[in-house]
Design an enzyme around this catalytic site. Structure first.
Site, mmCIF file in Angstrom:
data_model
loop_
_atom_site.group_PDB
_atom_site.id
_atom_site.type_symbol
_atom_site.label_atom_id
_atom_site.label_comp_id
_atom_site.label_asym_id
_atom_site.label_seq_id
_atom_site.Cartn_x
_atom_site.Cartn_y
_atom_site.Cartn_z
ATOM 1 N N LYS A 102 0.842 -1.209 0.000
ATOM 2 C CA LYS A 102 0.000 0.000 0.000
ATOM 3 C C LYS A 102 0.870 1.249 0.000
ATOM 4 O O LYS A 102 0.599 2.214 -0.716
ATOM 5 C CB LYS A 102 -0.877 0.031 1.260
ATOM 6 N N GLU A 111 -5.496 -0.777 7.754
ATOM 7 C CA GLU A 111 -5.686 -1.550 6.525
ATOM 8 C C GLU A 111 -5.934 -3.021 6.829
ATOM 9 O O GLU A 111 -5.184 -3.643 7.585
ATOM 10 C CB GLU A 111 -4.411 -1.411 5.669
ATOM 11 N N ASP A 112 -6.986 -3.564 6.243
ATOM 12 C CA ASP A 112 -7.252 -5.010 6.282
ATOM 13 C C ASP A 112 -7.366 -5.604 7.682
ATOM 14 O O ASP A 112 -6.795 -6.657 7.989
ATOM 15 C CB ASP A 112 -6.202 -5.761 5.444
ATOM 16 N N ASP A 142 -8.665 2.591 5.155
ATOM 17 C CA ASP A 142 -8.813 2.555 3.699
ATOM 18 C C ASP A 142 -9.915 1.602 3.250
ATOM 19 O O ASP A 142 -10.612 1.876 2.273
ATOM 20 C CB ASP A 142 -7.474 2.156 3.078
ATOM 21 N N ASP A 143 -10.092 0.490 3.951
ATOM 22 C CA ASP A 143 -11.150 -0.453 3.537
ATOM 23 C C ASP A 143 -12.523 0.172 3.710
ATOM 24 O O ASP A 143 -13.431 -0.069 2.924
ATOM 25 C CB ASP A 143 -11.078 -1.738 4.365
ATOM 26 N N ASN A 152 -11.882 -8.993 -4.113
ATOM 27 C CA ASN A 152 -10.630 -9.397 -4.712
ATOM 28 C C ASN A 152 -9.903 -10.343 -3.766
ATOM 29 O O ASN A 152 -10.333 -10.491 -2.629
ATOM 30 C CB ASN A 152 -9.782 -8.167 -5.076
#
Ligand code: NAI
Length: 548
Positions: free
Chosen positions: A165, A236-237, A259-260, A399
């Site tokens: 990222k 993130e994640d 961000d997600d 994804n």
């Protein structure tokens, strides 16, 4: 005092190393005569060697490993390579190759990159952060590996994600790499396979209770404020509920974003704005049905409602345009298993576990796949959408590639060319009945690097939803009309740096307008952003600036 580097130390520092491009004068000054071949190559010649070597690799994972290795040795040449052809290299350094790279992280591991902080270090987080060599860190991208892409809990193997990222901050928007720190917070994993893999690089224990995890994250977030006061934390994640809860916990107090939740929402919103443009409607004329109500789905629904509210609806009215369907069926008012943040989207409706029946009854104009499950937009789903809509909007965002809810070929074929489609990953153009369709990639890399650049340049104090809405509008506005007509919802990747500079300039303007900037307002926002953009070129003053 700046650190003095000479001799072999220069060649071992990827931010200083020029490999075969040192001039004679530099070789003398840096005391590296004889330590490198006696030539002075241009950056372009070096790039052509990289391209040739990449050409000999047979898989994208091999190319990924090669490029990571290049980054470990020569940062400038790495960025010059990926910025020379973003459309080709982004899928290698990030989605979809990164998914495979994470699955094999402990096996392909070569060298440490970023920081690794285990929950066993509680009480010492501040001291450990001080071990990082750069003193002015502006972004930490942090994961606990809890939900990596659509691949689930990968524990320490998820460390590849913050690394990838942050490379995109630089490659897509020009944020200088020395300000970026990838971080893996290790609180354990429930992934049995990795817990038994001798090459696994994380703690061999299962995840703790939520309170214990959150108190560890609290210590980390507070320590960052003290050690790196200008730093923005990019989550993130994380698993869906942790992502939403942690964002709520910190967003009004510190410079943080997820961000997600927010980046995905921004990019999908950009696609929705352009889908409505193609149809000649507004966001608030549409009805949306989500497949998946996790962090990505909820983040998008919230941002979409804020954007519809800006078109004149009340928040309640906007929420009535959004329906959601998850692993337990349609979100509706009798469901007892919903989180508070899901309840605004649970409307009065008979319970159903049948997605097609939900489409028949709700009659959405847009379906959005954020379910992590490939193939869930079946032929029947797409045909039903095409029967109910002149131009059904089908966004298959999960994804990596095999998790996409349907492929563009399926969407265009099953809808007989009526679908307006975008995916979370890159797909090639589709030919159908003599017509070319251009599936867009709703990838947040159009959003988070530009937001990052705007935050970097303005030293923003907070990250707001309005910044994501503005970035969505800016991205949408940059798709030329002729490409919109072919169904393309997003700008082409070949020009991504320029696209993101323009987006960052619009977000930066908003940061100044909102009083969140910590620097003086410039007169020309685009030139202001350009002044901050990293260029992948060797500095001729390496010796003066860093080594002397
Ligand atoms: P999450 O784990 O928080 O949520 C997944 C949701 O899908 C849950 O509500 C779950 O109940 C639901 N679900 C699971 N199986 C289902 C099924 N068979 N039918 C219906 N619903 C089902 O995950 P998150 O963070 O929301 O991410 C979802 C997906 O979105 C991932 O695959 C991720 O890769 C993708 N994503 C795409 C991005 C992009 O740029 N296109 C960015 C961020 C995420």
């Amino acid at each position: 005092m700046p650190m003095t580097k000479h001799g072999i130390e220069v060649l071992r520092d990827p931010s200083l190393n020029k490999s075969t491009a040192f001039t004679e004068e530099e070789k003398q000054a840096l005391v590296i005569v004889g330590l490198v071949p006696d030539v002075t190559e241009s950056e372009d010649l070096q790039l052509s060697r990289v391209m040739m070597q990449l050409g000999h690799k047979t898989t994208d994972l091999d190319r990924y490993v090669y490029l990571v290795n290049l980054l470990d040795h020569n940062e400038t040449l790495f960025y010059r390579t990926i910025m020379s052809d973003p459309a080709r290299f982004l899928p290698i350094v990030y989605d979809p190759t990164i998914g495979e790279a994470c699955l094999k992280f402990g096996h392909i591991y070569r060298q440490a990159r970023g920081m690794y902080l285990s929950i066993t270090r509680r009480g010492k987080v501040k001291d450990i952060l001080r071990n990082w060599p750069e003193k002015d860190v502006r972004f930490i991208c942090v994961t606990d590996g809890g939900r990596i892409l659509g691949l689930g809990d990968l524990g320490a193997n998820g460390a590849g994600i913050p690394i990838g990222k942050l490379e995109l901050y630089t490659a897509c928007a020009g944020v200088p790499p020395q300000y970026l720190m990838p971080m893996y917070l290790d609180a354990g994993t429930n992934n049995e396979q990795y817990l038994h893999d001798p090459l696994y690089l994380g703690m061999r224990k299962t995840q703790p209770k939520t309170e214990e995890l959150y108190s560890f994250v609290d210590e980390f977030v507070a320590a960052v404020q003290e050690v790196f006061p200008k730093c923005c934390i990019h989550f993130e994640d994380w698993t869906g509920s942790d992502a939403v809860h942690l964002l709520g916990r910190y967003r009004d107090k510190y410079c943080v974003y997820n961000d997600d939740v927010q980046g995905t929402a921004g990019i999908v919103l950009a696609g929705m704005i352009n889908a409505a443009r193609i149809k000649g409607t507004k966001l608030s004329d549409e009805k949306y049905l989500f497949l998946g109500a996790g962090s990505a789905g909820i983040g998008l629904a919230n941002l979409l409602c804020s954007a519809m509210a800006e078109e004149g609806l009340t928040l309640k009215q906007a929420q009535s345009h959004v329906y959601m369907f998850d692993i337990n069926g349609l979100l509706e008012t009798t469901r007892k298993d919903l989180f508070d943040f899901q309840k605004p989207y649970a409307h009065k409706h008979a319970p159903t576990h049948d997605f097609v029946a939900a489409i028949e009854s709700i009659k959405p104009t847009t379906i959005i796949g954020v379910s992590t499950v490939g193939g869930t937009f079946t032929k029947e789903v797409v045909e039903t959408m095409a029967r109910l809509n002149e131009r059904p909007v089908i966004l298959a965002l999960s994804n990596p590639t095999e998790h996409a809810e349907c492929t563009p070929e399926q969407a265009y074929t099953w809808s007989k060319g009526k679908a307006i489609y975008a995916a979370g990953v890159q797909f090639p153009p589709v030919q159908l009945n003599g017509q070319t369709f251009l599936p867009g990639q709703a990838n947040n890399f159009y959003i988070f690097p530009a937001i990052g650049m705007a935050i970097f340049a303005t030293q923003a104090k907070r990250v707001t939803d309005q910044m994501f809405i503005e970035s969505a509008r800016a991205v949408a506005d940059q798709v030329p009309n002729d490409l919109l007509k072919q169904g393309l919802l997003y700008p082409l990747q070949s020009n991504i740096l320029e696209t993101e500079i323009q987006t960052a300039a619009r977000v930066a303007k908003l940061v100044f307008d909102s009083g969140l900037a910590r620097v003086d307002r410039p007169s020309d926002m685009v030139s202001f952003i350009r002044r901050h953009v990293y260029k992948p070129m060797y500095s001729s003053t390496v010796s003066a600036k860093k080594a002397a």
